[in-house]
Design a protein around this motif. Structure first.
Motif, PDB file in Angstrom:
ATOM      1  N   GLN A   1     -45.125   3.663 -24.729  1.00 22.42           N
ATOM      2  CA  GLN A   1     -45.118   3.504 -23.282  1.00 22.42           C
ATOM      3  C   GLN A   1     -46.390   2.825 -22.788  1.00 22.42           C
ATOM      4  OE1 GLN A   1     -42.421   4.164 -21.406  1.00 22.42           O
ATOM      5  NE2 GLN A   1     -43.540   3.115 -19.775  1.00 22.42           N
ATOM      6  N   ILE A   2     -47.506   3.071 -23.472  1.00 24.73           N
ATOM      7  CA  ILE A   2     -48.762   2.425 -23.075  1.00 24.73           C
ATOM      8  C   ILE A   2     -48.643   0.909 -23.221  1.00 24.73           C
ATOM      9  CG2 ILE A   2     -51.196   2.141 -23.692  1.00 24.73           C
ATOM     10  CD1 ILE A   2     -51.291   5.073 -24.392  1.00 24.73           C
ATOM     11  N   ALA A   3     -48.076   0.462 -24.348  1.00 24.13           N
ATOM     12  CA  ALA A   3     -47.892  -0.972 -24.570  1.00 24.13           C
ATOM     13  C   ALA A   3     -46.909  -1.551 -23.557  1.00 24.13           C
ATOM     14  CB  ALA A   3     -47.400  -1.224 -25.992  1.00 24.13           C
ATOM     15  N   ARG A   4     -45.826  -0.831 -23.286  1.00 21.37           N
ATOM     16  CA  ARG A   4     -44.839  -1.330 -22.327  1.00 21.37           C
ATOM     17  C   ARG A   4     -45.447  -1.463 -20.938  1.00 21.37           C
ATOM     18  NH1 ARG A   4     -39.507  -1.883 -21.057  1.00 21.37           N
ATOM     19  NH2 ARG A   4     -38.735  -1.341 -23.120  1.00 21.37           N
ATOM     20  N   ASP A   5     -46.242  -0.496 -20.532  1.00 17.56           N
ATOM     21  CA  ASP A   5     -46.865  -0.556 -19.203  1.00 17.56           C
ATOM     22  C   ASP A   5     -47.824  -1.739 -19.110  1.00 17.56           C
ATOM     23  OD1 ASP A   5     -45.456   1.683 -18.490  1.00 17.56           O
ATOM     24  OD2 ASP A   5     -47.135   3.081 -18.704  1.00 17.56           O
ATOM     25  N   ALA A   6     -48.583  -1.967 -20.191  1.00 15.48           N
ATOM     26  CA  ALA A   6     -49.529  -3.091 -20.186  1.00 15.48           C
ATOM     27  C   ALA A   6     -48.782  -4.421 -20.125  1.00 15.48           C
ATOM     28  CB  ALA A   6     -50.411  -3.031 -21.434  1.00 15.48           C
ATOM     29  N   ALA A   7     -47.690  -4.533 -20.884  1.00 15.00           N
ATOM     30  CA  ALA A   7     -46.893  -5.759 -20.865  1.00 15.00           C
ATOM     31  C   ALA A   7     -46.250  -5.951 -19.496  1.00 15.00           C
ATOM     32  CB  ALA A   7     -45.824  -5.705 -21.954  1.00 15.00           C
ATOM     33  N   SER A   8     -45.797  -4.863 -18.885  1.00 18.35           N
ATOM     34  CA  SER A   8     -45.182  -4.946 -17.560  1.00 18.35           C
ATOM     35  C   SER A   8     -46.183  -5.445 -16.522  1.00 18.35           C
ATOM     36  CB  SER A   8     -44.635  -3.579 -17.150  1.00 18.35           C
ATOM     37  OG  SER A   8     -44.082  -3.618 -15.852  1.00 18.35           O
ATOM     38  N   ASN A   9     -47.405  -4.961 -16.619  1.00 17.37           N
ATOM     39  CA  ASN A   9     -48.445  -5.399 -15.692  1.00 17.37           C
ATOM     40  C   ASN A   9     -48.706  -6.898 -15.840  1.00 17.37           C
ATOM     41  OD1 ASN A   9     -51.678  -5.921 -15.470  1.00 17.37           O
ATOM     42  ND2 ASN A   9     -51.010  -4.503 -13.887  1.00 17.37           N
TER      43      ASN A   9
ATOM     44  N   ASN B   1     -38.733 -13.181 -14.074  1.00 16.93           N
ATOM     45  CA  ASN B   1     -38.255 -11.816 -13.895  1.00 16.93           C
ATOM     46  C   ASN B   1     -39.257 -10.905 -14.590  1.00 16.93           C
ATOM     47  OD1 ASN B   1     -37.025  -9.321 -13.995  1.00 16.93           O
ATOM     48  ND2 ASN B   1     -35.001 -10.109 -14.533  1.00 16.93           N
ATOM     49  N   ALA B   2     -40.002 -10.140 -13.824  1.00 15.84           N
ATOM     50  CA  ALA B   2     -41.118  -9.378 -14.380  1.00 15.84           C
ATOM     51  C   ALA B   2     -40.694  -8.137 -15.159  1.00 15.84           C
ATOM     52  CB  ALA B   2     -42.078  -8.975 -13.259  1.00 15.84           C
ATOM     53  N   ASP B   3     -39.400  -7.855 -15.251  1.00 14.58           N
ATOM     54  CA  ASP B   3     -38.943  -6.713 -16.044  1.00 14.58           C
ATOM     55  C   ASP B   3     -39.103  -7.049 -17.529  1.00 14.58           C
ATOM     56  OD1 ASP B   3     -38.240  -5.313 -13.782  1.00 14.58           O
ATOM     57  OD2 ASP B   3     -36.165  -6.031 -13.793  1.00 14.58           O
ATOM     58  N   VAL B   4     -39.970  -6.315 -18.211  1.00 17.97           N
ATOM     59  CA  VAL B   4     -40.240  -6.637 -19.613  1.00 17.97           C
ATOM     60  C   VAL B   4     -39.112  -6.156 -20.515  1.00 17.97           C
ATOM     61  CG1 VAL B   4     -42.753  -6.658 -19.339  1.00 17.97           C
ATOM     62  CG2 VAL B   4     -41.595  -4.525 -19.957  1.00 17.97           C
ATOM     63  N   GLN B   5     -38.834  -6.959 -21.535  1.00 18.14           N
ATOM     64  CA  GLN B   5     -37.841  -6.633 -22.554  1.00 18.14           C
ATOM     65  C   GLN B   5     -38.578  -6.467 -23.880  1.00 18.14           C
ATOM     66  OE1 GLN B   5     -34.642  -6.347 -21.407  1.00 18.14           O
ATOM     67  NE2 GLN B   5     -35.482  -6.875 -19.393  1.00 18.14           N
TER      68      GLN B   5
ATOM     69  N   PHE C   1     -43.249  -7.858 -26.523  1.00 19.05           N
ATOM     70  CA  PHE C   1     -42.425  -7.857 -25.326  1.00 19.05           C
ATOM     71  C   PHE C   1     -42.243  -9.284 -24.818  1.00 19.05           C
ATOM     72  CE2 PHE C   1     -44.490  -3.763 -25.601  1.00 19.05           C
ATOM     73  CZ  PHE C   1     -43.489  -2.860 -25.272  1.00 19.05           C
ATOM     74  N   PHE C   2     -41.259  -9.463 -23.922  1.00 23.00           N
ATOM     75  CA  PHE C   2     -41.105 -10.759 -23.268  1.00 23.00           C
ATOM     76  C   PHE C   2     -40.514 -10.552 -21.882  1.00 23.00           C
ATOM     77  CE2 PHE C   2     -37.050 -10.044 -25.362  1.00 23.00           C
ATOM     78  CZ  PHE C   2     -36.109 -10.472 -24.436  1.00 23.00           C
ATOM     79  N   VAL C   3     -40.736 -11.537 -21.028  1.00 23.52           N
ATOM     80  CA  VAL C   3     -40.092 -11.584 -19.725  1.00 23.52           C
ATOM     81  C   VAL C   3     -39.283 -12.870 -19.655  1.00 23.52           C
ATOM     82  CG1 VAL C   3     -41.800 -10.184 -18.501  1.00 23.52           C
ATOM     83  CG2 VAL C   3     -42.150 -12.658 -18.706  1.00 23.52           C
ATOM     84  N   ARG C   4     -38.196 -12.825 -18.912  1.00 21.59           N
ATOM     85  CA  ARG C   4     -37.342 -14.002 -18.785  1.00 21.59           C
ATOM     86  C   ARG C   4     -37.820 -14.874 -17.634  1.00 21.59           C
ATOM     87  NH1 ARG C   4     -33.438 -13.464 -22.320  1.00 21.59           N
ATOM     88  NH2 ARG C   4     -32.620 -11.421 -22.906  1.00 21.59           N
TER      89      ARG C   4
END
Length: 361
Positions: free
Chosen positions: A219-227, A294-298, A306-309
């Motif tokens: 979750q830490i990595a996902r939050d950082a990628a989302s930011n 689209n800032a929703d990370v995949q 991670f990536f964003v579209r």
């Protein structure tokens, strides 16, 4: 141009280094440990890799997690160190360069042309560490590996360990050493000196491997990628090339193609980040490019990837592009992209107005 010919060792190492650069391989530093051929796991806390000198003219490098020690000529420095926790075979790779950080950066940023940059053409020594999951001898393992392409294999004893020397054109440009139930593959990117690599291999010592670093919670990595994804979305919305530059890898940005749902080759295009931003700024100034993110990370296959579209809209086309986000040296960055095309018709290369390349389709 993409090739289907077998890779030479030099080409294999160049691609390996290129991947490390593009992906921002996890760097750590390992403290000095007494050389030992023992394969017993140490239970001490995971250390951080460092380079030491003893004596000053023969720098020694110890990687206690991957479990080895070597001596290198004084000109070499540790360039990258990848640790692949959780992988049973591809355990990690250390790469050593004769070039300074300033020399590499100047070369990397000055390269304007698509393709692998000239930074990869200079001398590297790499130590790739592979888990011997099938319990093979060094000769058996090397015979079944890509390293054997175009080479003659010679069974040898290296620094007291069972090993294999791979010879091409009368030059031994790769050594495989079996220790710690692992294969240690020592190779040169350009093989400028057969004797130098032989000396490095002769200095090899196995160390008791320490535990691999513990990865942070997902979750830490996902939050950082989302930011990072949100900041990229904002920068593209405002067409702020300087803000985008601050979120990119600071040397090269790479792109690969996906046509009809299938990746095309493994080489892609790599360009100086400085050249990319200059071209992107020009495109924004022309007013014929709009990028929406689209800032929703995949989640991509693998740990912490991670990536964003995004969609790159031009007057005559809209190109879907995934922006890949990774942590590089403790900072999350946009490191590369995947361009998607529905079919081979009208595709096969990056669009001619793309900042990834100065050439036209």
């Amino acid at each position: 141009m993409k090739s289907t010919l077998p890779l030479t060792i030099g080409a294999f190492v160049a691609i390996l280094i290129g991947v490390l650069v593009a992906l921002g391989a996890f760097r750590t530093a390992v403290p000095v440990a007494s050389p030992s051929p023992s394969a017993t796991l140490a239970q001490s806390p995971t250390p951080m890799p460092t380079v030491v000198s003893s004596p000053a003219t023969t720098p020694g490098f110890n990687n206690a997690v991957l479990g080895y020690s070597i001596n290198l000529p004084a000109a070499y420095r540790l360039r990258t160190s990848s640790i692949n926790a959780g992988q049973p075979e591809q355990l990690g790779t250390d790469a050593f360069s004769v070039r300074t950080v300033a020399e590499e950066r100047a070369d990397c940023l000055s390269s304007e042309s698509p393709g692998i940059g000239s930074v990869l053409k200079h001398e590297f020594v790499t130590v790739a560490v592979i888990g011997n999951v099938r319990g093979l001898s060094a000769v058996q393992w090397a015979t079944a590996s890509p390293y054997s392409r175009l080479h003659t294999l010679e069974a040898v004893t290296i620094a007291g360990y069972e090993g294999t020397r791979l010879v091409q054109g009368g030059i031994a440009d790769t050594y495989v050493i079996s220790a710690n139930n692992r294969m240690y593959v020592l190779s040169h990117s350009t093989s400028p000196s057969s004797q130098r690599l032989a000396d490095i291999a002769a200095s090899f010592r196995a160390l008791p491997p320490l535990p691999f670093p513990t990865a942070p919670p997902a979750q830490i990595a996902r939050d950082a990628a989302s930011n990072l994804g949100q900041r990229l979305a904002q920068a593209f919305t405002t067409k702020d090339a300087s803000a985008i530059a601050g979120l990119m890898t600071d040397c090269r940005i790479s792109a690969s193609e996906n046509i009809g749902g299938s990746p095309i080759g493994t080489e892609g295009i790599s360009r100086s980040s400085a050249a990319f931003i200059t071209a992107l700024r020009d495109r924004f100034a022309q007013g014929d490019l709009t990028v929406t993110v689209n800032a929703d990370v995949q989640v991509q296959a693998g740990t912490g990837q991670f990536f964003v579209r995004s969609e790159w809209k031009e007057p005559d086309r809209t190109t879907p592009i995934d922006l890949l986000l990774r942590e590089v040296d403790g900072r999350w960055q946009w490191t590369s992209a995947v361009h998607y095309y529905p079919s081979l018709v009208g595709s096969g290369c990056i669009p001619y107005r793309s900042p990834w390349t100065a050439s036209s389709c």
